[in-house]
Design a protein around this motif. Structure first.
Motif, PDB file in Angstrom:
ATOM      1  N   PRO A 173       3.998   3.599   8.133  1.00 28.02           N
ATOM      2  CA  PRO A 173       4.029   2.151   7.876  1.00 28.02           C
ATOM      3  C   PRO A 173       4.932   1.379   8.844  1.00 28.02           C
ATOM      4  O   PRO A 173       5.809   1.951   9.484  1.00 28.02           O
ATOM      5  CB  PRO A 173       4.568   2.054   6.447  1.00 28.02           C
TER       6      PRO A 173
ATOM      7  N   ASN B 120       5.230   6.975   3.698  1.00 28.77           N
ATOM      8  CA  ASN B 120       3.929   7.491   3.260  1.00 28.77           C
ATOM      9  C   ASN B 120       3.802   8.916   3.780  1.00 28.77           C
ATOM     10  O   ASN B 120       4.760   9.475   4.331  1.00 28.77           O
ATOM     11  CB  ASN B 120       2.765   6.577   3.689  1.00 28.77           C
TER      12      ASN B 120
ATOM     13  N   LYS C 146       9.664   2.635  -6.051  1.00 25.40           N
ATOM     14  CA  LYS C 146       8.200   2.477  -5.965  1.00 25.40           C
ATOM     15  C   LYS C 146       7.793   1.014  -5.728  1.00 25.40           C
ATOM     16  O   LYS C 146       6.819   0.751  -5.063  1.00 25.40           O
ATOM     17  CB  LYS C 146       7.533   2.967  -7.263  1.00 25.40           C
TER      18      LYS C 146
ATOM     19  N   ASP D 204      -0.478  -1.566   5.377  1.00 18.68           N
ATOM     20  CA  ASP D 204      -0.091  -0.156   5.427  1.00 18.68           C
ATOM     21  C   ASP D 204      -0.120   0.484   4.043  1.00 18.68           C
ATOM     22  O   ASP D 204       0.142  -0.169   3.036  1.00 18.68           O
ATOM     23  CB  ASP D 204       1.325  -0.003   5.992  1.00 18.68           C
ATOM     24  N   THR D 205      -0.444   1.763   4.024  1.00 14.57           N
ATOM     25  CA  THR D 205      -0.372   2.544   2.799  1.00 14.57           C
ATOM     26  C   THR D 205       1.071   2.982   2.626  1.00 14.57           C
ATOM     27  O   THR D 205       1.662   3.574   3.522  1.00 14.57           O
ATOM     28  CB  THR D 205      -1.282   3.779   2.900  1.00 14.57           C
ATOM     29  N   VAL D 206       1.652   2.665   1.467  1.00 16.17           N
ATOM     30  CA  VAL D 206       3.044   3.006   1.189  1.00 16.17           C
ATOM     31  C   VAL D 206       3.115   3.754  -0.129  1.00 16.17           C
ATOM     32  O   VAL D 206       2.557   3.317  -1.131  1.00 16.17           O
ATOM     33  CB  VAL D 206       3.925   1.736   1.141  1.00 16.17           C
ATOM     34  N   GLU D 207       3.795   4.896  -0.117  1.00 12.60           N
ATOM     35  CA  GLU D 207       3.989   5.676  -1.342  1.00 12.60           C
ATOM     36  C   GLU D 207       5.260   5.258  -2.064  1.00 12.60           C
ATOM     37  O   GLU D 207       5.301   5.213  -3.281  1.00 12.60           O
ATOM     38  CB  GLU D 207       4.029   7.162  -1.014  1.00 12.60           C
ATOM     39  N   CYS D 208       6.320   4.974  -1.313  1.00 15.03           N
ATOM     40  CA  CYS D 208       7.578   4.513  -1.899  1.00 15.03           C
ATOM     41  C   CYS D 208       8.425   3.881  -0.807  1.00 15.03           C
ATOM     42  O   CYS D 208       8.058   3.879   0.363  1.00 15.03           O
ATOM     43  CB  CYS D 208       8.319   5.649  -2.600  1.00 15.03           C
TER      44      CYS D 208
ATOM     45  N   ILE E 290      -3.622   8.511   8.267  1.00 11.49           N
ATOM     46  CA  ILE E 290      -2.917   7.296   7.877  1.00 11.49           C
ATOM     47  C   ILE E 290      -1.701   7.145   8.786  1.00 11.49           C
ATOM     48  O   ILE E 290      -0.903   8.061   8.903  1.00 11.49           O
ATOM     49  CB  ILE E 290      -2.457   7.378   6.407  1.00 11.49           C
TER      50      ILE E 290
ATOM     51  N   ASN F 126      -3.855  14.157   8.633  1.00 11.87           N
ATOM     52  CA  ASN F 126      -3.573  12.865   8.038  1.00 11.87           C
ATOM     53  C   ASN F 126      -3.870  11.778   9.059  1.00 11.87           C
ATOM     54  O   ASN F 126      -3.275  11.742  10.127  1.00 11.87           O
ATOM     55  CB  ASN F 126      -2.108  12.819   7.609  1.00 11.87           C
TER      56      ASN F 126
END
Length: 176
Positions: free
Chosen positions: A43, A123, A100, A71-75, A40, A38
């Motif tokens: 965050p 993330n 979310k 930043d990539t954020v999933e939740c 990424i 990974n």
């Protein structure tokens, strides 16, 4: 001696040719593992907003925050607890929600009570440090009008009420 040796031109020839095998190296497994890593980064911490006007009822609060990076954020992980002067009690337990969006309405809260909120972003690489903490306050419960104590005359009225809240209320608005 070394200095004299370095001044000479030396021509080295191998008396035997090296015997190299021609090999084809398969890097597909290494490439597959590299691609599975990974890349990424975790965050940065979100920034929690102060309480907005009309964001509270007697039993709910709407909490908002933002992420000021790409930043990539999933939740998000929203945590809260009531603000209390007591050391440890069940009512002061921390609560956590996975969300979310960058906002959440928390329900089933106590009226006229302060709550402390903080949020982290998640993330695939991990979780961010938590945001700064923000204190939000639920609205007070409506007062109870003492109907037996109401008095009126031609130009005036006397209305009495009592608060059902444990914490003091700053002011009341009386509408006619």
């Amino acid at each position: 001696r070394l200095e004299e040796f370095l001044k000479k031109e030396v021509d080295l020839e191998l008396s035997v040719l090296p015997d190299f095998e021609e090999r084809v190296i398969d890097f597909s497994e290494v490439e597959q593992r590299m691609n599975s890593l990974n890349t990424i980064p975790a965050p940065c911490p979100p920034v929690i907003n102060p309480q907005a006007p009309n964001a509270a009822t007697g039993t709910s609060l709407r909490v908002c925050w933002g992420l000021f990076s790409d930043d990539t954020v999933e939740c998000y992980q929203l945590c809260y607890k009531p603000v209390s002067n007591e050391r440890c009690s069940e009512e002061q337990a921390e609560h956590m929600l996975k969300v979310k969006e960058t906002y959440c309405t928390i329900t089933n809260l106590l009226p006229n009570t302060q709550y402390e909120f903080w949020v982290s972003a998640l993330n695939a690489s991990g979780i961010s440090p938590p945001s700064e903490r923000a204190v939000y306050v639920t609205a007070p419960s409506p007062p109870t009008i003492k109907t037996k104590k109401i008095r009126s005359c031609e130009n005036a009225a006397l209305v009495c009420w009592e608060s059902r809240d444990m914490n003091p209320v700053d002011s009341y608005t009386v509408e006619l």
